[in-house]
Design a protein around this motif. Structure first.
Motif, short mmCIF file in Angstrom:
data_model
loop_
_atom_site.label_atom_id
_atom_site.label_comp_id
_atom_site.label_asym_id
_atom_site.label_seq_id
_atom_site.Cartn_x
_atom_site.Cartn_y
_atom_site.Cartn_z
N ASN A 54 0.80 -1.22 0.00
CA ASN A 54 0.00 0.00 0.00
C ASN A 54 0.83 1.28 0.00
OD1 ASN A 54 -2.49 -1.35 0.01
ND2 ASN A 54 -2.44 -1.58 2.24
N ASN A 55 2.04 1.19 0.60
CA ASN A 55 2.85 2.40 0.73
C ASN A 55 4.29 2.05 1.08
OD1 ASN A 55 2.78 1.83 3.57
ND2 ASN A 55 0.79 2.89 3.64
N VAL A 56 5.13 3.07 1.22
CA VAL A 56 6.54 2.87 1.54
C VAL A 56 6.71 2.21 2.91
CG1 VAL A 56 8.72 4.06 1.99
CG2 VAL A 56 7.28 4.79 0.09
N CYS A 57 5.85 2.60 3.85
CA CYS A 57 5.97 2.04 5.19
C CYS A 57 5.79 0.53 5.17
CB CYS A 57 4.92 2.68 6.10
SG CYS A 57 5.06 2.18 7.83
N GLN A 58 4.85 0.03 4.42
CA GLN A 58 4.66 -1.42 4.34
C GLN A 58 5.85 -2.11 3.70
OE1 GLN A 58 0.98 -2.69 2.58
NE2 GLN A 58 -0.25 -1.99 4.32
N CYS A 59 6.48 -1.44 2.75
CA CYS A 59 7.67 -2.02 2.12
C CYS A 59 8.80 -2.11 3.13
CB CYS A 59 8.08 -1.16 0.92
SG CYS A 59 9.44 -1.82 -0.07
N ARG A 60 8.98 -1.05 3.92
CA ARG A 60 10.02 -1.08 4.95
C ARG A 60 9.75 -2.18 5.96
NH1 ARG A 60 10.06 0.20 9.84
NH2 ARG A 60 8.09 1.31 9.71
N MET A 61 8.50 -2.31 6.38
CA MET A 61 8.14 -3.33 7.35
C MET A 61 8.39 -4.73 6.79
SD MET A 61 7.14 -2.21 10.29
CE MET A 61 6.19 -3.59 10.91
N ALA A 62 8.10 -4.93 5.49
CA ALA A 62 8.31 -6.24 4.87
C ALA A 62 9.78 -6.60 4.87
CB ALA A 62 7.76 -6.23 3.44
N CYS A 63 10.64 -5.61 4.62
CA CYS A 63 12.08 -5.87 4.63
C CYS A 63 12.57 -6.14 6.05
CB CYS A 63 12.82 -4.69 4.02
SG CYS A 63 14.60 -4.94 3.83
N TRP A 64 12.14 -5.33 7.00
CA TRP A 64 12.58 -5.50 8.39
C TRP A 64 12.18 -6.87 8.95
CZ3 TRP A 64 9.55 -5.91 12.90
CH2 TRP A 64 10.28 -5.87 14.10
N ALA A 65 11.01 -7.36 8.54
CA ALA A 65 10.49 -8.62 9.09
C ALA A 65 11.13 -9.86 8.46
CB ALA A 65 8.98 -8.67 8.90
N ASP A 66 11.86 -9.68 7.35
CA ASP A 66 12.44 -10.82 6.63
C ASP A 66 13.95 -10.86 6.89
OD1 ASP A 66 13.37 -12.71 4.83
OD2 ASP A 66 11.99 -12.09 3.24
N CYS A 69 16.41 -9.89 4.10
CA CYS A 69 16.36 -8.57 3.46
C CYS A 69 17.38 -7.62 4.07
CB CYS A 69 14.95 -7.99 3.59
SG CYS A 69 14.72 -6.49 2.60
N ALA A 70 18.22 -7.04 3.20
CA ALA A 70 19.19 -6.02 3.61
C ALA A 70 18.77 -4.63 3.14
CB ALA A 70 20.56 -6.36 3.05
N ALA A 71 17.94 -4.57 2.11
CA ALA A 71 17.49 -3.29 1.57
C ALA A 71 16.24 -3.53 0.73
CB ALA A 71 18.57 -2.63 0.72
N ALA A 72 15.50 -2.46 0.48
CA ALA A 72 14.29 -2.56 -0.33
C ALA A 72 14.07 -1.25 -1.06
CB ALA A 72 13.08 -2.89 0.55
N SER A 73 13.28 -1.30 -2.11
CA SER A 73 12.88 -0.07 -2.78
C SER A 73 11.40 -0.13 -3.10
CB SER A 73 13.69 0.16 -4.07
OG SER A 73 13.46 -0.85 -5.02
N ALA A 74 10.75 1.02 -3.01
CA ALA A 74 9.33 1.13 -3.28
C ALA A 74 9.12 2.11 -4.42
CB ALA A 74 8.57 1.59 -2.04
N LEU A 75 8.32 1.71 -5.39
CA LEU A 75 8.05 2.56 -6.56
C LEU A 75 6.55 2.59 -6.80
CD1 LEU A 75 9.21 4.23 -8.91
CD2 LEU A 75 9.25 2.12 -10.25
N SER A 87 15.66 -7.07 -1.33
CA SER A 87 16.97 -7.53 -1.78
C SER A 87 17.81 -7.99 -0.58
CB SER A 87 17.71 -6.41 -2.51
OG SER A 87 19.01 -6.81 -2.89
N SER A 88 18.56 -9.05 -0.80
CA SER A 88 19.51 -9.52 0.22
C SER A 88 20.82 -8.75 0.14
CB SER A 88 19.78 -11.02 0.04
OG SER A 88 20.33 -11.27 -1.25
N LYS A 89 20.95 -7.86 -0.85
CA LYS A 89 22.15 -7.05 -1.01
C LYS A 89 21.89 -5.63 -0.53
CE LYS A 89 23.89 -9.50 -5.11
NZ LYS A 89 24.34 -9.35 -6.52
N GLY A 90 22.79 -5.13 0.31
CA GLY A 90 22.70 -3.75 0.74
C GLY A 90 23.28 -2.82 -0.29
N PRO A 91 23.28 -1.51 -0.03
CA PRO A 91 23.75 -0.54 -1.03
C PRO A 91 25.23 -0.65 -1.35
CG PRO A 91 23.37 0.52 1.09
CD PRO A 91 22.81 -0.86 1.19
N LEU A 92 26.02 -1.29 -0.48
CA LEU A 92 27.44 -1.44 -0.75
C LEU A 92 27.72 -2.63 -1.67
CD1 LEU A 92 28.91 -0.79 2.82
CD2 LEU A 92 28.27 0.85 1.03
N ASP A 93 26.71 -3.48 -1.86
CA ASP A 93 26.89 -4.69 -2.67
C ASP A 93 26.04 -4.69 -3.92
OD1 ASP A 93 28.60 -5.93 -0.66
OD2 ASP A 93 26.78 -6.21 0.51
#
Length: 239
Positions: A54-66, A69-75, A87-93
């Motif tokens: 539904n929104n960016v907040c739900q995307c963040r929560m989905a990543c935090w709960a998994d 997940c090292a990072a996520a993007s919402a579009l 993504s299992s890859k953070g911004p450095l990878d």
């Protein structure tokens, strides 16, 4: 509601804002030191899952709960649906994609808020100036450090003494034998800090610089390695 709970709610609300501008950082969040930045997107090849939310907040929560997940993007698309890439890859990878309407969510365990109000992150290895600039540019809202104010003079030394006894890159360029310019276009001589810094000049017609032992050292852009530090301004301070 207790004051501590209100502060936590304010942090979580800030992080969940879908239309955040620039970069937000919540070092005291219950979800860890989460950063939310605009304009970057997880490449499809680096995503292990893509979900509609539904929104960016739900995307963040989905990543935090998994745990994966090292990072996520919402579009958010034209139909107002929001696609969330995990993504299992953070911004450095991961080499992120430029996407003006995307929101990128990532965690920076080693990011530090310094006394100038800016956030600093150091990579754990030496690299050239060009490599440092590319990696900092890949982090939403980050850049190679620029220092202008008198207060930042102490920060420069604090960063130097916090790691290996080795200089680190700053975004100061020598553009001619007499001209020095910070990476944002500000002339070195026009900054308050310029009278407080020792500048060791060399024979190169054009050069970049590193800072160490209270001195700015002239270096080539690609053929020399120093410590790599990135600087960010998620709190909207002077920089």
């Amino acid at each position: 509601m207790p004051l501590a709970a209100l502060r936590q709610l304010a942090i979580l609300t800030m992080v969940c804002v879908a239309a955040c501008r620039g970069l937000l950082f919540a070092p005291g969040s219950a979800f860890g030191p989460v950063m939310v930045g605009r304009g970057k997107e997880v490449p499809p090849a680096d995503a292990y899952a893509t979900n509609l939310v539904n929104n960016v907040c739900q995307c963040r929560m989905a990543c935090w709960a998994d745990p994966r997940c090292a990072a996520a993007s919402a579009l958010t698309g034209e139909d107002n649906s929001t696609s969330c890439r995990l993504s299992s890859k953070g911004p450095l990878d991961s080499t992120l994609l430029d996407s003006p309407n995307a929101t990128y969510i990532f965690w920076m365990e080693d990011a530090r808020v310094m006394e100038d109000g800016l956030v600093y992150f150091e990579f754990g290895r030496m690299m050239s100036y060009s490599e440092t600039k590319a990696l900092c540019s890949n982090l939403p809202g980050h850049r190679v450090p620029i220092f202008k104010s008198e207060r930042q003079r102490r920060v420069m030394d604090q960063i130097f003494t916090s790691g290996p006894f080795r200089a680190y890159w700053v975004d100061l360029r020598k553009t001619s034998p007499t001209d020095y310019v910070w990476g944002d276009g500000t002339l070195f001589g026009d900054t308050r800090i310029s009278t407080m810094l020792a500048l060791r000049k060399g024979a190169l017609p054009e050069a970049v610089h590193s800072w160490g032992l209270s001195t700015l050292y002239e270096k080539p852009e690609t053929d020399f390695q120093e410590r790599a530090v990135c600087q960010a301004n998620p709190f909207g301070g002077e920089w």
